[in-house]
Write a protein that holds these residues in place. Sequence first.
Motif, PDB file in Angstrom:
ATOM      1  N   LYS A  89       0.713  -1.193   0.003  1.00 63.34           N
ATOM      2  CA  LYS A  89       0.024  -0.059   0.009  1.00 63.34           C
ATOM      3  C   LYS A  89       0.729   1.274   0.032  1.00 63.34           C
ATOM      4  O   LYS A  89       0.661   2.140  -0.922  1.00 63.34           O
ATOM      5  CB  LYS A  89      -0.790   0.089   1.304  1.00 63.34           C
ATOM      6  CG  LYS A  89      -2.148  -0.835   1.238  1.00 63.34           C
ATOM      7  CD  LYS A  89      -2.979  -1.005   2.225  1.00 63.34           C
ATOM      8  CE  LYS A  89      -3.977  -1.926   2.264  1.00 63.34           C
ATOM      9  NZ  LYS A  89      -4.956  -1.945   3.676  1.00 63.34           N
ATOM     10  N   TRP A  93       0.667   3.935  -3.085  1.00 64.27           N
ATOM     11  CA  TRP A  93       0.293   5.247  -2.675  1.00 64.27           C
ATOM     12  C   TRP A  93       1.265   6.336  -2.887  1.00 64.27           C
ATOM     13  O   TRP A  93       0.915   7.610  -2.831  1.00 64.27           O
ATOM     14  CB  TRP A  93      -0.342   5.374  -1.539  1.00 64.27           C
ATOM     15  CG  TRP A  93      -2.011   5.276  -1.592  1.00 64.27           C
ATOM     16  CD1 TRP A  93      -2.812   6.268  -1.904  1.00 64.27           C
ATOM     17  CD2 TRP A  93      -2.756   4.175  -1.661  1.00 64.27           C
ATOM     18  NE1 TRP A  93      -4.165   5.888  -1.890  1.00 64.27           N
ATOM     19  CE2 TRP A  93      -4.067   4.525  -1.916  1.00 64.27           C
ATOM     20  CE3 TRP A  93      -2.323   2.527  -1.706  1.00 64.27           C
ATOM     21  CZ2 TRP A  93      -5.137   3.537  -2.234  1.00 64.27           C
ATOM     22  CZ3 TRP A  93      -3.348   1.747  -1.995  1.00 64.27           C
ATOM     23  CH2 TRP A  93      -4.691   2.369  -2.147  1.00 64.27           C
ATOM     24  N   LYS A 112      -4.027  -0.152  -6.948  1.00 63.39           N
ATOM     25  CA  LYS A 112      -4.540   0.827  -6.073  1.00 63.39           C
ATOM     26  C   LYS A 112      -5.921   0.672  -6.042  1.00 63.39           C
ATOM     27  O   LYS A 112      -6.428   0.920  -4.916  1.00 63.39           O
ATOM     28  CB  LYS A 112      -4.003   2.211  -6.547  1.00 63.39           C
ATOM     29  CG  LYS A 112      -4.419   3.378  -5.567  1.00 63.39           C
ATOM     30  CD  LYS A 112      -3.749   4.732  -6.169  1.00 63.39           C
ATOM     31  CE  LYS A 112      -3.729   5.706  -5.275  1.00 63.39           C
ATOM     32  NZ  LYS A 112      -3.017   6.971  -6.037  1.00 63.39           N
ATOM     33  N   GLU A 122      -9.758   6.250  -3.380  1.00 67.45           N
ATOM     34  CA  GLU A 122      -8.411   6.181  -3.682  1.00 67.45           C
ATOM     35  C   GLU A 122      -7.921   6.927  -2.372  1.00 67.45           C
ATOM     36  O   GLU A 122      -6.573   6.678  -2.299  1.00 67.45           O
ATOM     37  CB  GLU A 122      -7.907   6.324  -4.917  1.00 67.45           C
ATOM     38  CG  GLU A 122      -8.431   5.317  -5.768  1.00 67.45           C
ATOM     39  CD  GLU A 122      -7.914   5.720  -7.332  1.00 67.45           C
ATOM     40  OE1 GLU A 122      -6.998   6.692  -7.354  1.00 67.45           O
ATOM     41  OE2 GLU A 122      -8.221   4.833  -8.035  1.00 67.45           O
ATOM     42  N   PRO A 125      -6.223   4.587   1.537  1.00 68.57           N
ATOM     43  CA  PRO A 125      -6.005   3.299   1.361  1.00 68.57           C
ATOM     44  C   PRO A 125      -5.824   2.146   2.434  1.00 68.57           C
ATOM     45  O   PRO A 125      -5.672   0.969   2.199  1.00 68.57           O
ATOM     46  CB  PRO A 125      -4.425   3.583   0.901  1.00 68.57           C
ATOM     47  CG  PRO A 125      -3.993   4.882   1.689  1.00 68.57           C
ATOM     48  CD  PRO A 125      -5.278   5.757   1.843  1.00 68.57           C
TER      49      PRO A 125
END
Length: 187
Positions: A89, A93, A112, A122, A125
């Motif tokens: 993640k 991101w 994503k 989005e 996360p």
Amino acid sequence: MLDTLLKLLDELFSYKKYRTQNRKDGFTNIYDPIYSDLSNIRADYTAMFRDVLDILNNPKILSSKKLNETTALIQKKRRKNEPIRDKLKAFVWNQNFEGISDEEQEYLKAIKEYFSLTTGDETAPYASVATNYLASIHHLQAIEGFETYENTARRGAWIAEGPIGQFRKFWSHVSEKYLHLKMSIWK
């Protein structure tokens, strides 16, 4: 955790610097391991939610205990891949999409979206399907009351079925983008 992230970012910068010469190495060292890690996470989460469904649909377990067993199961199992999940993640991101191919961008965007499937947002996360399931079950327990545990267990099963379908749909998208990226490198 920070050291891991810095190492991952360092690998990314190295990849960008030499991508024209080492595109295959970059795929092998970065994108392929990401896919492998994500595949393991998806398999574990899918198995976890199938286990939840098995508990909720088991007539031998008292209805009043089903939800407690599923929440205990999720709280235990979701931590198994937490460090890998957090690493992926953070990587996705914090990814700067400048200087990478369209196929790389599409692959990272698909990942994503995969991680965003729990919230549809989005910008958020770090929520997880397991966290959302637990919150939904606690909410159901609060509004249903003690005497309607059977109804709550049925609703819990319905809630648990959703992530399995979502995993399948989003995983298909990630896999498609992974294959496009791989084919663009080895054409």
